[in-house]
Design an enzyme around this catalytic site. Structure first.
Site, PDB file in Angstrom:
ATOM      1  N   CYS A 159       5.951  14.971  -0.191  1.00  0.00           N
ATOM      2  CA  CYS A 159       5.748  13.558   0.142  1.00  0.00           C
ATOM      3  C   CYS A 159       4.813  12.899  -0.874  1.00  0.00           C
ATOM      4  O   CYS A 159       3.597  13.104  -0.835  1.00  0.00           O
ATOM      5  CB  CYS A 159       5.164  13.458   1.552  1.00  0.00           C
ATOM      6  SG  CYS A 159       4.702  11.798   2.032  1.00  0.00           S
ATOM      7  N   CYS A 176       2.178  10.582   0.672  1.00  0.00           N
ATOM      8  CA  CYS A 176       1.042  11.265   1.317  1.00  0.00           C
ATOM      9  C   CYS A 176       0.084  11.854   0.277  1.00  0.00           C
ATOM     10  O   CYS A 176      -1.126  11.824   0.464  1.00  0.00           O
ATOM     11  CB  CYS A 176       1.527  12.407   2.215  1.00  0.00           C
ATOM     12  SG  CYS A 176       3.013  12.059   3.146  1.00  0.00           S
ATOM     13  N   ASP A 177       0.609  12.426  -0.790  1.00  0.00           N
ATOM     14  CA  ASP A 177      -0.228  13.245  -1.681  1.00  0.00           C
ATOM     15  C   ASP A 177      -0.369  12.698  -3.103  1.00  0.00           C
ATOM     16  O   ASP A 177      -1.118  13.267  -3.895  1.00  0.00           O
ATOM     17  CB  ASP A 177       0.364  14.671  -1.765  1.00  0.00           C
ATOM     18  CG  ASP A 177       0.424  15.326  -0.392  1.00  0.00           C
ATOM     19  OD1 ASP A 177      -0.458  15.039   0.428  1.00  0.00           O
ATOM     20  OD2 ASP A 177       1.344  16.116  -0.145  1.00  0.00           O
TER      21      ASP A 177
END
Ligand code: NAP
Length: 296
Positions: free
Chosen positions: A130, A133-134
């Site tokens: 993701c 997200c990261d």
């Protein structure tokens, strides 16, 4: 006793809840992870009719607020089993048991893994599924995105705003991503491409530091230094718990038509967990509306 239980608070499930609640039905949604499902991890959406550009999380939040305002209830729990009864169904989660006149399974899909031996050990230590997200962890670093579909190219474009260098690795030289996305990616000066290439090995401890790559045409190997690897090679449907009730195809998708109705009265499926030609936000929304209409 609810009129409708929806399993999964992704786009299909939330849309089904929206339509059912607007038709005056009592609705409970089960969600085991995060509200919004896959779209909540999509950095940017530019192909939803009527909205020029929106972040996936903004879209998901808007839809969630819309259903909450209609009185839809949410239970954060995993549904493990549905027990069909004559005129209602039992829905059994890890902690509770509910009954409902109708149930819609809208469990979506989860990211496919590469299947490399150290993949799980290095997840969160350089390997991610993701970008949204990261991505921030890789500011001014060198990252690889593996895959050639819409997700891979969307993630590469997003990562190119943070990372110093993004390399897209694809096992073929033909991409299945939309032309418009490809064009946007090709215009970025810090996105590089490796076609006909597969990842054979993940190297580094305790975090990822390099990949062993192999060219599928020449069989030549190389050691490729990298800080992060974003895997975007498609999705696996989350149908495991319900495959005894609803037939699945060889890839695990529910073999149910556009009307979203199963052979069990009162049991329906909607969204990316259903076998279909196109998995988009628009088709998830359409499934949610169709399933809700069938319930009604
Ligand atoms: P996808 O379209 O199924 O693409 C998967 C990609 O991964 C393909 O390039 C495939 O290569 C590659 N792949 C599969 N298994 C692999 C493996 N073991 N090793 C290496 N590569 C592998 O999946 P997706 O990109 O996640 O998209 C899923 C659905 O969501 C699609 O319908 C997509 O259109 C939709 N989506 C839309 C948007 C948007 O419209 N903005 C954004 C994201 C997703 P091959 O081609 O060689 O099989």
């Amino acid at each position: 006793m609810k009129d409708l239980i929806v399993i999964g608070a992704g786009t299909a499930g939330l849309t089904a809840a929206l339509y059912a609640a607007r038709a005056g039905k009592s609705v409970l949604i089960f969600e085991k992870e995060g509200i919004g499902g896959q779209i909540a991890t999509t950095p940017i959406v530019e192909n939803y009719p009527g909205i020029q550009s929106i972040s996936g999380i903004e879209f998901a939040d808007g839809l969630y607020e819309q259903v909450l305002a209609l009185g839809v209830e949410l239970e954060v729990d995993e549904v493990l089993k549905i027990e069909p009864q004559k005129d209602h169904h039992k829905v059994i989660s890890s902690t509770k048991e509910y009954v409902s006149k109708a149930v819609i399974i809208a469990t979506g899909s989860k990211p496919r893994l590469l299947g490399l031996s150290r993949e799980q050990e290095l997840t969160g230590r350089g390997v991610s599924y993701c970008a949204l997200c990261d991505g921030l962890f890789f500011k001014k670093k060198s990252v690889v995105v593996v895959g050639g579909g819409n997700t891979a190219i969307t993630e590469a474009i997003y990562l190119s705003t943070y990372a110093e260098k993004v390399t897209v690795i694809h096992r073929r030289d033909v991409f299945t991503a939309d032309l418009n996305l490809m064009k946007q990616a090709q215009e970025k000066s810090n996105i590089f491409w490796k076609h006909n290439t597969v990842i054979k090995e993940l190297i580094g401890a305790p975090s990822l530091s390099a990949l062993t790559l192999e060219n599928t045409k020449t069989q030549e190997s190389e050691n490729f230094s990298v800080d992060g690897l974003f895997v975007a090679i498609g999705q696996i449907p989350q149908t495991e718990y319900f495959k005894d009730l609803v037939p699945i195809d060889s890839e695990g998708f529910f073999e149910i038509g556009e009307d979203c109705q199963t052979l069990i009265p009162g049991l329906f499926v909607a969204g990316d967990c259903r076998k279909k030609a196109m998995r988009q936000l628009t088709t998830a929304v359409a499934d949610g509306a169709n399933a809700s209409k069938a319930v009604y």
